[in-house]
Design a protein around this motif. Sequence first.
Motif, mmCIF file in Angstrom:
data_model
loop_
_atom_site.group_PDB
_atom_site.id
_atom_site.type_symbol
_atom_site.label_atom_id
_atom_site.label_comp_id
_atom_site.label_asym_id
_atom_site.label_seq_id
_atom_site.Cartn_x
_atom_site.Cartn_y
_atom_site.Cartn_z
ATOM 1 N N ALA A 155 -2.290 5.246 6.127
ATOM 2 C CA ALA A 155 -1.749 6.477 5.562
ATOM 3 C C ALA A 155 -0.583 7.005 6.387
ATOM 4 O O ALA A 155 0.344 7.622 5.856
ATOM 5 N N SER A 156 -0.602 6.742 7.703
ATOM 6 C CA SER A 156 0.469 7.220 8.579
ATOM 7 C C SER A 156 1.800 6.529 8.310
ATOM 8 O O SER A 156 2.830 6.960 8.834
ATOM 9 N N SER A 157 1.800 5.469 7.490
ATOM 10 C CA SER A 157 3.046 4.772 7.160
ATOM 11 C C SER A 157 3.833 5.487 6.072
ATOM 12 O O SER A 157 4.925 5.046 5.723
ATOM 13 N N PHE A 158 3.302 6.586 5.515
ATOM 14 C CA PHE A 158 3.956 7.284 4.416
ATOM 15 C C PHE A 158 4.303 8.713 4.836
ATOM 16 O O PHE A 158 3.491 9.401 5.452
ATOM 17 N N THR A 159 5.529 9.132 4.505
ATOM 18 C CA THR A 159 6.011 10.470 4.851
ATOM 19 C C THR A 159 6.587 11.128 3.607
ATOM 20 O O THR A 159 7.396 10.527 2.897
ATOM 21 N N ALA A 160 6.177 12.376 3.332
ATOM 22 C CA ALA A 160 6.639 13.107 2.149
ATOM 23 C C ALA A 160 7.682 14.145 2.552
ATOM 24 O O ALA A 160 7.555 14.803 3.583
ATOM 25 N N TYR A 161 8.729 14.253 1.724
ATOM 26 C CA TYR A 161 9.781 15.249 1.923
ATOM 27 C C TYR A 161 9.881 16.107 0.656
ATOM 28 O O TYR A 161 9.844 15.577 -0.460
ATOM 29 N N PRO A 162 10.008 17.433 0.812
ATOM 30 C CA PRO A 162 10.169 18.277 -0.379
ATOM 31 C C PRO A 162 11.479 17.975 -1.074
ATOM 32 O O PRO A 162 12.542 17.914 -0.448
ATOM 33 N N ASP A 163 11.418 17.758 -2.377
ATOM 34 C CA ASP A 163 12.606 17.486 -3.180
ATOM 35 C C ASP A 163 12.896 18.739 -3.990
ATOM 36 O O ASP A 163 12.590 19.838 -3.558
ATOM 37 N N ARG A 164 13.452 18.566 -5.169
ATOM 38 C CA ARG A 164 13.671 19.721 -6.031
ATOM 39 C C ARG A 164 12.321 20.333 -6.406
ATOM 40 O O ARG A 164 11.277 19.696 -6.235
ATOM 41 N N PRO A 165 12.311 21.571 -6.911
ATOM 42 C CA PRO A 165 11.025 22.216 -7.241
ATOM 43 C C PRO A 165 10.166 21.342 -8.143
ATOM 44 O O PRO A 165 10.637 20.794 -9.140
ATOM 45 N N GLY A 166 8.909 21.186 -7.743
ATOM 46 C CA GLY A 166 7.979 20.405 -8.552
ATOM 47 C C GLY A 166 7.900 18.944 -8.171
ATOM 48 O O GLY A 166 7.246 18.162 -8.869
ATOM 49 N N ARG A 167 8.531 18.551 -7.058
ATOM 50 C CA ARG A 167 8.508 17.124 -6.732
ATOM 51 C C ARG A 167 8.641 16.897 -5.226
ATOM 52 O O ARG A 167 9.366 17.609 -4.544
ATOM 53 N N PHE A 168 7.879 15.909 -4.722
ATOM 54 C CA PHE A 168 8.052 15.393 -3.374
ATOM 55 C C PHE A 168 8.591 13.969 -3.479
ATOM 56 O O PHE A 168 8.250 13.224 -4.414
ATOM 57 N N VAL A 169 9.431 13.586 -2.527
ATOM 58 C CA VAL A 169 9.842 12.196 -2.368
ATOM 59 C C VAL A 169 9.087 11.640 -1.171
ATOM 60 O O VAL A 169 9.100 12.235 -0.091
ATOM 61 N N VAL A 170 8.403 10.510 -1.358
ATOM 62 C CA VAL A 170 7.585 9.915 -0.307
ATOM 63 C C VAL A 170 8.175 8.556 0.060
ATOM 64 O O VAL A 170 8.407 7.704 -0.806
ATOM 65 N N GLU A 171 8.425 8.364 1.349
ATOM 66 C CA GLU A 171 8.918 7.089 1.853
ATOM 67 C C GLU A 171 7.795 6.357 2.553
ATOM 68 O O GLU A 171 7.051 6.939 3.347
ATOM 69 N N GLY A 172 7.656 5.068 2.255
ATOM 70 C CA GLY A 172 6.667 4.231 2.923
ATOM 71 C C GLY A 172 7.359 3.282 3.883
ATOM 72 O O GLY A 172 8.187 2.467 3.469
#
Length: 324
Positions: A155-172
């Motif tokens: 799970a530590s291999s994934f990081t979420a960043y707040p995107d526009r309202p209503g969405r997160f962008v997650v990088e693995g």
Amino acid sequence: LPTPTPTPVTSRRDAEGIVWARVSGCVEQVAKALGATGDIQVTLATRYDPVTKAWTVEASTQDPRLTFGTWGVSDATGEVAPQDQVARGIAAPGVTCSPPTVFLAASLTPPQLVTAPLPTAVATPAPKAEIASAQEATLRLWVQVYGCYDHFPQASSFTAYPDRPGRFVVEGRSEESYYGLWAVDTQTGQVTPLDALAKHTAETCRPPVNPSSAPGPLPQVVVAQQATIRIWISLYNCFSPPPALSNFTAYTAGPQQWVVEGRKETIAGKTVERKVGDTTETFTETQDKVDSYGVWLVKTATGALEPWDASAKTIAKDTCFQPP
């Protein structure tokens, strides 16, 4: 001696991830309007200023020649702020991006930015969001793609960043592998692949990353310690003295369940006398003793417990066994 350059708190990769989360929606809108068959390749030119303790990230493409603005990221807090007119336009609420009608000859061209009119009707309360934080967005993606890779990423291999309202962008990303970019809808929990690698994973993974039914609530047990704790507290009162938490070990059995084994190994000493002729010899004989607390299954989605071997099934029938 020269003054040492301070080491940034926010890494270059994290700074670029934060900026990408802010511009990715605009990039997708332009790509869709252009009818691009592949992803628009965005270049992030990043530099760190040790005086202001901030990152500056310029987002642009060469084909087509577009700029998505210059952004600043605070090293201390990770907060992002637009640094030029293009970035301020993209950051404005309700902005829609489309390709420019004419491209500049001497420099990069910003996309057309159109601000949608604000609604005049009284807004009704929004339904409760399925995903309320970056951590929940990370877990949502992780549990859905966990079984799509033969080595089961952490799970530590994934990081979420707040995107526009209503969405997160997650990088693995880990030291060994890259798992792509994904979007997680905060209202529905729906996971959508964003880059080529994520799209390939979504197309080839079975079961599919995006099931036809709406995703359910987040799983109850997502790490090994949670699985061992559920077993430990359930049978804690069944033994005297009670077992220690360290006596339980969880093993992953796929994305749907954990296998937890309870075992206590001790070495007991026993004094033994032996006569050899007229001499009596005394020595200590050691014996390994194993106390079994059973082997159990713990469901990832619900946290439900299920006895697996004979010892576990015997314990589960006793009134002392109290699942949480």
